[in-house]
Scaffold this active site. Structure first.
Site, mmCIF file in Angstrom:
data_model
loop_
_atom_site.group_PDB
_atom_site.id
_atom_site.type_symbol
_atom_site.label_atom_id
_atom_site.label_comp_id
_atom_site.label_asym_id
_atom_site.label_seq_id
_atom_site.Cartn_x
_atom_site.Cartn_y
_atom_site.Cartn_z
ATOM 1 N N HIS A 156 -8.032 -3.963 -1.113
ATOM 2 C CA HIS A 156 -7.513 -4.455 0.169
ATOM 3 C C HIS A 156 -6.230 -3.097 0.064
ATOM 4 O O HIS A 156 -6.328 -2.413 1.310
ATOM 5 C CB HIS A 156 -6.571 -5.438 0.209
ATOM 6 C CG HIS A 156 -5.662 -5.573 1.357
ATOM 7 N ND1 HIS A 156 -6.210 -6.290 2.615
ATOM 8 C CD2 HIS A 156 -4.590 -5.502 1.606
ATOM 9 C CE1 HIS A 156 -5.238 -6.454 3.598
ATOM 10 N NE2 HIS A 156 -4.325 -5.807 2.966
ATOM 11 N N GLU A 157 -5.483 -3.064 -0.634
ATOM 12 C CA GLU A 157 -4.187 -2.049 -0.652
ATOM 13 C C GLU A 157 -4.904 -0.510 -0.522
ATOM 14 O O GLU A 157 -4.335 0.585 0.012
ATOM 15 C CB GLU A 157 -3.387 -2.028 -1.725
ATOM 16 C CG GLU A 157 -2.866 -3.277 -2.057
ATOM 17 C CD GLU A 157 -2.227 -4.066 -0.959
ATOM 18 O OE1 GLU A 157 -1.801 -3.319 -0.010
ATOM 19 O OE2 GLU A 157 -2.293 -5.237 -0.564
ATOM 20 N N ASP A 165 9.583 -10.333 9.451
ATOM 21 C CA ASP A 165 9.295 -11.335 8.288
ATOM 22 C C ASP A 165 9.133 -12.608 8.834
ATOM 23 O O ASP A 165 8.283 -13.118 7.935
ATOM 24 C CB ASP A 165 10.378 -11.060 7.528
ATOM 25 C CG ASP A 165 10.451 -9.841 6.591
ATOM 26 O OD1 ASP A 165 9.365 -9.088 6.366
ATOM 27 O OD2 ASP A 165 11.601 -9.286 6.356
ATOM 28 N N GLU A 209 0.859 -1.264 0.113
ATOM 29 C CA GLU A 209 0.066 0.173 0.062
ATOM 30 C C GLU A 209 0.970 1.220 -0.002
ATOM 31 O O GLU A 209 0.539 2.132 0.786
ATOM 32 C CB GLU A 209 -1.075 0.098 1.153
ATOM 33 C CG GLU A 209 -0.145 0.014 2.577
ATOM 34 C CD GLU A 209 0.212 -1.303 3.398
ATOM 35 O OE1 GLU A 209 0.331 -2.208 2.419
ATOM 36 O OE2 GLU A 209 0.254 -1.414 4.418
ATOM 37 N N HIS A 239 -6.115 0.537 2.965
ATOM 38 C CA HIS A 239 -5.028 0.948 3.743
ATOM 39 C C HIS A 239 -4.754 2.284 3.753
ATOM 40 O O HIS A 239 -3.940 2.954 4.758
ATOM 41 C CB HIS A 239 -3.759 0.195 3.155
ATOM 42 C CG HIS A 239 -3.190 -1.160 4.017
ATOM 43 N ND1 HIS A 239 -3.341 -1.463 5.152
ATOM 44 C CD2 HIS A 239 -3.008 -2.279 3.393
ATOM 45 C CE1 HIS A 239 -3.082 -2.603 5.253
ATOM 46 N NE2 HIS A 239 -2.841 -3.124 4.069
ATOM 47 N N TYR A 273 -4.111 -10.564 10.021
ATOM 48 C CA TYR A 273 -5.200 -10.412 8.991
ATOM 49 C C TYR A 273 -6.840 -10.965 9.421
ATOM 50 O O TYR A 273 -7.644 -10.278 9.363
ATOM 51 C CB TYR A 273 -4.749 -10.900 7.585
ATOM 52 C CG TYR A 273 -3.604 -10.430 6.768
ATOM 53 C CD1 TYR A 273 -2.313 -10.523 7.365
ATOM 54 C CD2 TYR A 273 -3.654 -9.396 5.874
ATOM 55 C CE1 TYR A 273 -1.161 -10.015 6.768
ATOM 56 C CE2 TYR A 273 -2.731 -8.879 5.168
ATOM 57 C CZ TYR A 273 -1.533 -9.160 5.720
ATOM 58 O OH TYR A 273 -0.224 -8.597 4.868
ATOM 59 N N GLU A 321 -3.859 -4.495 9.499
ATOM 60 C CA GLU A 321 -4.546 -5.439 8.694
ATOM 61 C C GLU A 321 -5.638 -6.239 8.861
ATOM 62 O O GLU A 321 -6.370 -6.326 8.023
ATOM 63 C CB GLU A 321 -3.169 -6.808 8.319
ATOM 64 C CG GLU A 321 -1.967 -6.338 7.883
ATOM 65 C CD GLU A 321 -1.955 -5.817 6.525
ATOM 66 O OE1 GLU A 321 -3.161 -5.957 5.816
ATOM 67 O OE2 GLU A 321 -1.137 -5.083 6.091
HETATM 68 N N1 BES Z 1 1.170 -4.462 3.764
HETATM 69 C C1 BES Z 1 0.858 -5.649 3.186
HETATM 70 C C2 BES Z 1 2.078 -6.157 2.725
HETATM 71 C C3 BES Z 1 3.057 -6.471 3.813
HETATM 72 C C4 BES Z 1 2.973 -6.878 4.796
HETATM 73 C C5 BES Z 1 4.440 -6.418 3.269
HETATM 74 C C6 BES Z 1 3.823 -7.031 5.936
HETATM 75 C C7 BES Z 1 5.375 -6.355 4.189
HETATM 76 C C8 BES Z 1 5.264 -6.908 5.606
HETATM 77 C C9 BES Z 1 -0.220 -5.480 2.129
HETATM 78 O O1 BES Z 1 -1.131 -4.787 2.393
HETATM 79 C C10 BES Z 1 -0.882 -7.181 2.121
HETATM 80 O O2 BES Z 1 -1.653 -7.124 3.050
HETATM 81 N N2 BES Z 1 -0.875 -7.696 0.902
HETATM 82 C C11 BES Z 1 -1.396 -9.176 0.746
HETATM 83 C C12 BES Z 1 -2.720 -8.782 -0.135
HETATM 84 C C13 BES Z 1 -4.102 -9.041 0.543
HETATM 85 C C14 BES Z 1 -5.158 -8.920 -0.005
HETATM 86 C C15 BES Z 1 -4.112 -9.765 1.786
HETATM 87 C C16 BES Z 1 -0.556 -9.962 0.100
HETATM 88 O O3 BES Z 1 0.744 -9.212 -0.587
HETATM 89 O O4 BES Z 1 -1.016 -11.026 -0.315
HETATM 90 ZN ZN ZN Z 2 -2.300 -5.429 3.862
#
Ligand code: BES
Ligand code: ZN
Length: 594
Positions: free
Chosen positions: A288-289, A368, A264, A292, A376, A311
């Protein structure tokens, strides 16, 4: 000393940076960014010790911006998660300091792609991914979400390439012969993890007055079509949360090695090209993004320990947008798919139940490694529990007040709870928020989501072993989510005949929809069905999205032929994987039995 974030040397008692001015040049040959970062302080100047986060940075010189007087610096020992502390002693009246430095080719926040890793195949590509704690591999900074900054940037790139950032564009001009400088301005204060940069052969296409899609020329047509309905999402999201505060909502479709589905980055969401299914069936990631922009970018988690605030609310919003635009059934399918992800994450963390709490304690744990679907899906279920307890109307009001109260702030779970208590005295107690936040697993009275379609699909899948099969008519009536849920509910091990039947009837191996494709490849490869191996190999050699890479390597781990394939693909592809993807794949392969 007041350190408030286990993942940062940021000290709450020290001067706080107000703004960054970045001046960076891309060096695609050496795979480094090189230049200067100026950190600007508020008011008439600050003084005292300043601790910054750095990781892999080669610091050339630090000076007082106004006078160019060199400032001595101390670089601490390398700490595996945090990196190295950069300590400065600011003389009285310091209004800004400038750090001349370059990044490391191994910077986890960057991926440098060879031309053959792009769609066009002719130009190299660079992109960043800073969340959770990789901004420090790009810029020496207070890399904690509480220390919000505005920024401006000048990025010099080889002529023919375009730079985009999580900021408003502010023109471009020729630099030295063969080079061009792109300028950016981000006036709103953002957490460091929302810094973002991409450089490549890029083209932009407007899909509405405030929404533009960026992609490589080879992909732009498809991308613009796939995301053409985004303006409607923005309208619905504004209905949920209040006005959109970031001016434009643009999106960038990256090369396939991008490790996430979406990120996002403000004004410029980064997206994986695996969303380009050709039928707009994966645009929930965009919803989703976009969501955010409020929950995450406007009201931000103070640290990774409060990640669920970002999330959980965003998943809730994503599904609400889905309901308004595509109906309640579509929303229920989203919750059902989420339930599966939640169950998988609970299973993955059986030995680390503390990571299944919403309010986590991550001292000594890499964010990570703690990443999963728990914040989520468990988070979104807590939001629903609160909504159901007070009713949709009151909750809608609450959300708008929440956004107004904390806009452009980074908050903790405890601050959030105090606010809920103030708005709805007794609500936390009523939904048993303590159990949701501070205990592992899922409370027994968690909200459930059911629909007749969902039940019918589950029953059909459960009947697989007794010979039940979907009819052609049923298959015809299924959308992508229905098919996905069906595949998810099938027994995890099928025989050759079963696999052949499914592939023959549903044409799964040739699908371009990655959700379906990867679900199928995991099922088939995990069952040792060799006809899919070539396709698995092809996916694992190009796609870096960790959501797909992890389960595919796990599925290959179930048979010895699979393990052999996994090791072969990994040996060949590891050098071109994103650092994060490589780590995930390595971790899975490292756990293989032999
Ligand atoms: N912000 C996250 C991606 C993220 C989280 C990157 C933690 C690094 C550390 C992003 O908003 C996300 O949740 N992406 C999901 C998509 C979603 C629809 C659940 C993904 O990448 O799959
Ligand atoms: Zn997210």
């Amino acid at each position: 000393m007041t350190r408030i974030d286990p993942h940062s040397y940021f000290d709450d008692a020290q001067p706080r940076t107000q703004k960054w001015s970045l001046w960076l040049r891309t060096d695609f040959d050496r795979k480094v960014l090189q230049g200067e970062a100026t950190l600007v302080f508020p008011g008439t100047g600050v003084e005292g010790t300043l601790d910054l986060d750095t990781k892999g940075l080669d610091i050339h010189r630090v000076y007082i911006t106004a006078t160019a007087a060199t400032l001595p610096f101390e670089l601490g020992e390398e700490e595996p998660i945090l990196g190295r502390r950069l300590r400065l002693h600011l003389p009285a009246g310091t209004m800004g300091i400038t750090i001349a430095y370059e990044t490391s080719p191994e910077a986890l926040g960057l991926q440098w792609l060879e031309p053959q890793q792009t769609a066009g195949g002719k130009q190299p590509f660079l992109f960043s991914q800073c969340q959770a704690i990789h901004a420090r591999t790009l810029v020496p900074c207070q890399d904690c979400a509480v220390a919000r900054v505005s920024y401006d940037a000048k990025i010099t790139v080889p002529e023919g390439l375009t730079a985009v950032m999580s900021a408003g564009p502010n023109g471009d001009e020729p630099a030295a012969p063969g080079w061009r400088t792109f300028s950016f301005k981000m006036p709103q204060p953002i957490p460091s993890y929302l810094l973002a940069l991409a450089v490549g052969e890029l083209e932009g296409r407007d899909v509405s007055p405030r929404v533009r899609v960026w992609a490589e020329p080879a992909t732009i047509e498809k991308a613009a079509w796939e995301f053409a309905e985004t303006e409607a999402f923005v309208g619905k999201a504004e209905g949920l949360f209040g006005p959109y505060d970031w001016d434009r909502y643009d999106m960038l479709v990256l090369p396939p090695s991008f490790p996430y589905g979406g990120m996002e980055n403000p004004r410029m969401t980064f997206l994986t090209p695996t969303l380009l299914a050709g039928d707009r069936s994966l645009v929930d990631v965009v919803a989703h993004e976009l969501a955010h922009s409020w929950t995450g970018n406007l009201v931000t988690n103070a640290t990774a320990e409060h990640f669920w605030l970002n999330e959980g609310f965003t998943v809730w919003a994503e599904r609400r947008i889905l309901r308004v635009l595509h109906g309640k059934d579509a929303e229920t399918m989203g919750w059902a798919l989420g339930q599966k992800a939640l169950d998988d994450s609970l299973a993955r963390f059986v030995d680390q139940p503390e990571l299944t709490k919403l309010r986590t304690h991550l001292e000594g744990i890499d964010p990570d490694d703690a990443f999963s679907s728990i914040p989520y899906e468990k988070g979104a279920r807590l939001v629903v529990a609160m909504e159901r307890a007070v009713g949709e109307t009151a909750f809608a009001e609450f959300l708008k007040t929440y956004m107004k109260r904390f806009r452009f702030q980074s908050i903790t779970t405890e601050q959030f709870c105090a606010f809920v208590e103030e708005q709805f005295p007794g609500l936390l107690e009523r939904v048993n928020a303590k159990a949701w936040l501070n205990e592992p697993g899922i409370p027994a009275d968690a909200p459930r989501f059911v629909s007749p379609t969902l039940e019918a699909i589950t029953a059909l899948a459960q009947g697989w072993k007794t010979g039940q099969r979907p009819s052609d008519d049923q298959i015809q009536a299924w959308g992508m989510s229905e098919l996905l849920i069906y595949l998810q509910q099938l027994p995890r091990e099928l025989n050759t005949e079963d696999c052949a039947w499914l592939d023959g009837r549903l044409k799964l191996t040739e699908r371009g929809n990655y959700e379906i494709l990867v679900e199928w490849l995991c099922l088939a490869a995990g069952s040792g069905y060799a006809p899919v191996f070539a396709r698995v190999q092809q996916v694992l050699s190009t796609v870096g999205r960790m959501k797909y890479v992890r389960p595919l390597y796990q599925a290959l781990g179930k048979t010895s032929a699979g393990r052999e394939l996994a090791r072969e693909v990994f040996a060949k592809t590891a050098p071109s994987y994103h650092g994060l993807t490589r780590r995930v794949a390595e971790g899975v392969i490292g756990k293989y039995v032999e």
